[in-house]
Design a protein around this motif. Structure first.
Motif, PDB file in Angstrom:
ATOM      1  N   ARG A  33       0.816  -1.212   0.000  1.00 22.09           N
ATOM      2  CA  ARG A  33       0.000   0.000   0.000  1.00 22.09           C
ATOM      3  C   ARG A  33       0.854   1.267   0.000  1.00 22.09           C
ATOM      4  N   ASN A  46      -3.017   2.799  -3.861  1.00 19.07           N
ATOM      5  CA  ASN A  46      -4.222   2.068  -4.235  1.00 19.07           C
ATOM      6  C   ASN A  46      -4.249   1.860  -5.738  1.00 19.07           C
ATOM      7  N   GLY A  48      -6.807  -0.040  -7.254  1.00 23.75           N
ATOM      8  CA  GLY A  48      -8.161  -0.392  -7.665  1.00 23.75           C
ATOM      9  C   GLY A  48      -8.948   0.811  -8.158  1.00 23.75           C
ATOM     10  N   VAL A  51     -13.031   1.571  -6.211  1.00 26.05           N
ATOM     11  CA  VAL A  51     -13.211   1.716  -4.762  1.00 26.05           C
ATOM     12  C   VAL A  51     -13.455   3.165  -4.329  1.00 26.05           C
ATOM     13  N   PHE A 124      -6.587  -7.578  -8.727  1.00 26.17           N
ATOM     14  CA  PHE A 124      -6.581  -6.728  -7.538  1.00 26.17           C
ATOM     15  C   PHE A 124      -7.161  -7.442  -6.317  1.00 26.17           C
ATOM     16  N   PHE A 125      -6.640  -7.072  -5.132  1.00 26.90           N
ATOM     17  CA  PHE A 125      -6.931  -7.832  -3.919  1.00 26.90           C
ATOM     18  C   PHE A 125      -6.908  -6.944  -2.676  1.00 26.90           C
ATOM     19  N   ALA A 126      -7.741  -7.351  -1.694  1.00 33.83           N
ATOM     20  CA  ALA A 126      -7.690  -6.735  -0.362  1.00 33.83           C
ATOM     21  C   ALA A 126      -8.194  -7.782   0.626  1.00 33.83           C
ATOM     22  N   HIS A 145      -7.985 -14.687  -9.159  1.00 35.19           N
ATOM     23  CA  HIS A 145      -8.482 -13.996  -7.969  1.00 35.19           C
ATOM     24  C   HIS A 145      -9.241 -15.010  -7.117  1.00 35.19           C
ATOM     25  N   TYR A 255      -9.562  -5.539   3.447  1.00 34.77           N
ATOM     26  CA  TYR A 255     -10.975  -5.171   3.524  1.00 34.77           C
ATOM     27  C   TYR A 255     -11.509  -5.389   4.932  1.00 34.77           C
ATOM     28  N   ARG A 264      -6.713  -1.351  -2.988  1.00 36.33           N
ATOM     29  CA  ARG A 264      -6.422  -2.688  -3.486  1.00 36.33           C
ATOM     30  C   ARG A 264      -4.941  -2.785  -3.866  1.00 36.33           C
TER      31      ARG A 264
END
Length: 272
Positions: A33, A46, A48, A51, A124-126, A145, A255, A264
């Motif tokens: 991040r 970020n 993503g 969002v 993309f991931f969280a 994913h 998240y 993300r």
């Protein structure tokens, strides 16, 4: 095998790398991040677009990360990620889909594969699980994913299956990497989720679902690792980061730890 963070070409830019993926054939990285320009809950890298972050900040962040990976700007190819299990083959005609506009992402998909050099696949991931697959023999790649729904639907195995079908990949040649995601230490789930995993993976359910003190926790890392083994990958060819994004939410977006409003990270894989 190992997963480690290496310094990028910009202050505070860190890139996660797996030792199992050969650097002479592939370019890959997991973002953190840090090192970007976003503000507030999305501070700072970020990646993503979906969002509610500032659009231009996210576009700039994506360029920053690609510069850190020494990849050309604009060629990143991504999908809209609907927590399903559809895998899509990417050709040159689709290069750059979703790089700067979410609406231009490949629709209704959660995994991408390609054998085209110079087309970075980017997801993309969280807290969900990044799954990277590289074929050093056929020179093909896949990125998936793996949230709990995608994992229960065997998205990692389906990515392998499509690489076998489209590129003639042999599962025993494939290299797999399971990236940072929420760990079994932090991922408490309800009966509905645990039941779906029991139905999907009865042979190793006891290795991925932990029932202790009236709580049920899910091990997405192990579920995706064993799924890849079941698909034919050799256990010694799978590298698991073992990094919990919730425990380490100051390093990665989470998240759950960030209570729903967060950015993300990205997983990127490209053929040289």
């Amino acid at each position: 095998m190992s997963f480690s963070l290496v310094s990028g070409n910009r202050k505070n830019l860190w890139i996660g790398k797996f030792s199992i993926i050969p650097e002479d054939m592939f370019v890959h990285g997991i973002s953190t991040r840090h090192g970007g320009v976003s503000k507030g809950a999305f501070d700072s890298l970020n990646l993503g677009l979906h969002v509610e972050d500032d659009l231009e900040a996210v576009r700039q962040n994506r360029d920053i990360f690609f510069e850190g990976l020494e990849l050309p700007k604009g060629q990143g190819t991504t999908c809209q990620q609907v927590h399903g299990s559809k895998v899509v083959k990417i050709t040159k005609a689709q290069a750059g889909s979703g790089m700067y506009n979410f609406e231009e992402s490949i629709s209704d998909a959660d995994a991408l594969i390609t054998d085209e050099p110079g087309i970075p696949l980017m997801l993309f991931f969280a807290d969900c699980t990044p799954i990277l697959i590289a074929d050093p023999v056929k020179k093909a790649i896949g990125v998936a994913h793996g949230g709990w729904r995608g994992t229960a639907a065997s998205i990692g195995a389906k990515t392998v299956e499509l690489m076998v079908k489209e590129y003639g990949s042999r599962p025993e040649d494939l290299l797999g990497a399971v990236g940072p995601a929420i760990g079994p230490c932090c991922y408490e789930v309800g009966e509905e989720v645990s039941r779906q995993f029991k139905d999907a993976f009865p042979e190793f359910y006891d290795k991925i679902v932990i029932d202790e003190n009236g709580r049920t926790r899910l091990n997405l890392w192990k579920a995706n690792e064993l799924q890849l083994v079941k698909a034919g990958l050799r256990p010694e060819n799978i590298d698991v980061a073992g990094v919990c994004t919730a425990c380490n939410h100051r390093q990665f977006f989470s998240y759950r730890a960030d209570k729903g409003k967060t950015g993300r990270i990205a997983a990127v894989l490209s053929i040289k």
